[in-house]
Design an enzyme around this catalytic site. Structure first.
Site, PDB file in Angstrom:
ATOM      1  N   THR A 106       0.840  -1.194   0.000  1.00  0.00           N
ATOM      2  CA  THR A 106       0.000   0.000   0.000  1.00  0.00           C
ATOM      3  C   THR A 106       0.881   1.252   0.000  1.00  0.00           C
ATOM      4  OG1 THR A 106      -0.122   0.040   2.425  1.00  0.00           O
ATOM      5  CG2 THR A 106      -1.874  -1.132   1.267  1.00  0.00           C
ATOM      6  N   GLU A 107       0.239   2.369  -0.314  1.00  0.00           N
ATOM      7  CA  GLU A 107       0.982   3.627  -0.258  1.00  0.00           C
ATOM      8  C   GLU A 107       1.384   3.919   1.180  1.00  0.00           C
ATOM      9  OE1 GLU A 107      -1.195   7.424  -0.767  1.00  0.00           O
ATOM     10  OE2 GLU A 107      -3.019   6.219  -0.828  1.00  0.00           O
ATOM     11  N   CYS A 109       2.040   6.814   4.096  1.00  0.00           N
ATOM     12  CA  CYS A 109       1.700   8.197   4.439  1.00  0.00           C
ATOM     13  C   CYS A 109       2.806   8.757   5.325  1.00  0.00           C
ATOM     14  CB  CYS A 109       0.343   8.269   5.140  1.00  0.00           C
ATOM     15  SG  CYS A 109      -1.031   8.086   3.990  1.00  0.00           S
ATOM     16  N   ASP A 173      -6.027   0.369   6.516  1.00  0.00           N
ATOM     17  CA  ASP A 173      -6.215  -0.858   7.278  1.00  0.00           C
ATOM     18  C   ASP A 173      -7.626  -1.405   7.141  1.00  0.00           C
ATOM     19  OD1 ASP A 173      -5.362  -2.931   8.755  1.00  0.00           O
ATOM     20  OD2 ASP A 173      -5.277  -1.899  10.667  1.00  0.00           O
TER      21      ASP A 173
END
Length: 296
Positions: A106-107, A109, A173
């Protein structure tokens, strides 16, 4: 590994401990976070040249129940199809049979989760909290109006992420997300007790449980306290929630508008507004004049 010298690449200085099957993503050894069944590691996208989060689920946790594993895989597949600026992007997923893990990329942050970010920046204006709230609700609106409807079920400030340099907030999540068809209530009990709507305990609920959790997130944003932190057991939280008793943190919210808005979010299921309704609420509607800079 070759000895480090001025010409050595960063990768040689800090080698990957794992590379995905395509050779695009690499995983470093340092953890970004860990939960009951999942660990999140720092990683790197060699094609795009950017940081990523490498999520790893140990499949032995589900080995006794193949149906759970099948559902988990189908949900990850669905999450990969989502496209909304307030939902964490899922780039890739695969199962590692040899190591019995499910991996998904996932990206990342930059500023971490909203809980830690809020604690780090103790003076946050009401205007900023409204901005965060709008973004969370836009993400929830996207999930709830998706076909099929997607319920997060475990929304809390530790899985809402932020890029602080631009103030962009994203829901992440979604591992506990329940994919439910139209007009079908979900029937599985999962989540974080302090944020769980009372009907979740009855295992008969719909997407409005996420609105309740959002209300508790706003309460945490306003007070920097996890709701029901005065309780020393899940059983005590359960008793208070099912009786409709507010967490003590609620009394610490000094702004009457914030209080009233939180109450709308955590009200009875039939009276609880949708994410779309809340985005039209006067409390969140953006106005040209400067909003109050006082903390809630």
């Amino acid at each position: 590994m070759p000895s480090v010298h001025p010409e050595t690449s960063d990768q040689d200085r800090e080698p990957f401990v794992e590379i995905d099957p395509s050779g695009r993503f690499g995983r470093y050894s340092d953890l970004l976070g860990a939960g009951a069944v999942k660990k999140v590691y720092r990683g790197f996208d060699q094609v795009e040249g950017r940081d990523i989060a490498w999520n790893q689920v140990k499949l032995r946790n589900f080995s006794d129940d193949p149906s759970v594993l099948k559902r988990l895989l189908s949900e990850v597949e669905l999450l990969q199809s989502l496209n909304n600026e307030n939902i964490i992007v899922l780039y890739s997923s695969w199962m590692d049979v040899e190591h019995s893990t499910l991996n998904f990329i996932t990206e990342a942050c930059a500023s971490g989760n909203l809980r830690d970010y809020r604690k780090k920046h103790r003076r946050v204006s009401l205007k900023a909290m409204k901005n965060w709230s709008r973004q969370i609700l836009r993400g929830l609106e996207y999930l709830h109006t998706h076909d099929p409807c997607i319920i997060h079920r475990d929304l809390n400030c530790s899985n809402i992420f932020i890029n602080g340099n631009i103030g962009k907030v994203k829901i992440g999540d979604l591992g506990l997300a329940a994919v439910v068809g139209k007009n079908h209530a979900a029937h599985t009990l999962l989540g974080t007790p302090e944020y769980m709507a009372p009907e979740l305990y009855e295992e008969d609920y719909n997407e409005l449980v996420d609105i309740y959790s959002f209300g508790m997130c706003l309460l945490e944003m306003a007070t920097m306290e996890i709701p029901y932190s005065e309780c020393n057991s899940i059983a005590m939280i359960y008793r208070k929630v099912t009786k409709g008793e507010m967490p003590l943190a609620f009394n610490k919210v000094s702004d009457h508008e914030v209080k009233a808005f939180i109450e709308r979010c955590i009200g009875q299921p039939r009276a609880r507004p949708s994410a779309s309704d809340l985005l039209k609420d006067p409390f969140l509607v953006e106005i040209n004049s400067e909003e109050s800079d006082g903390c809630a």
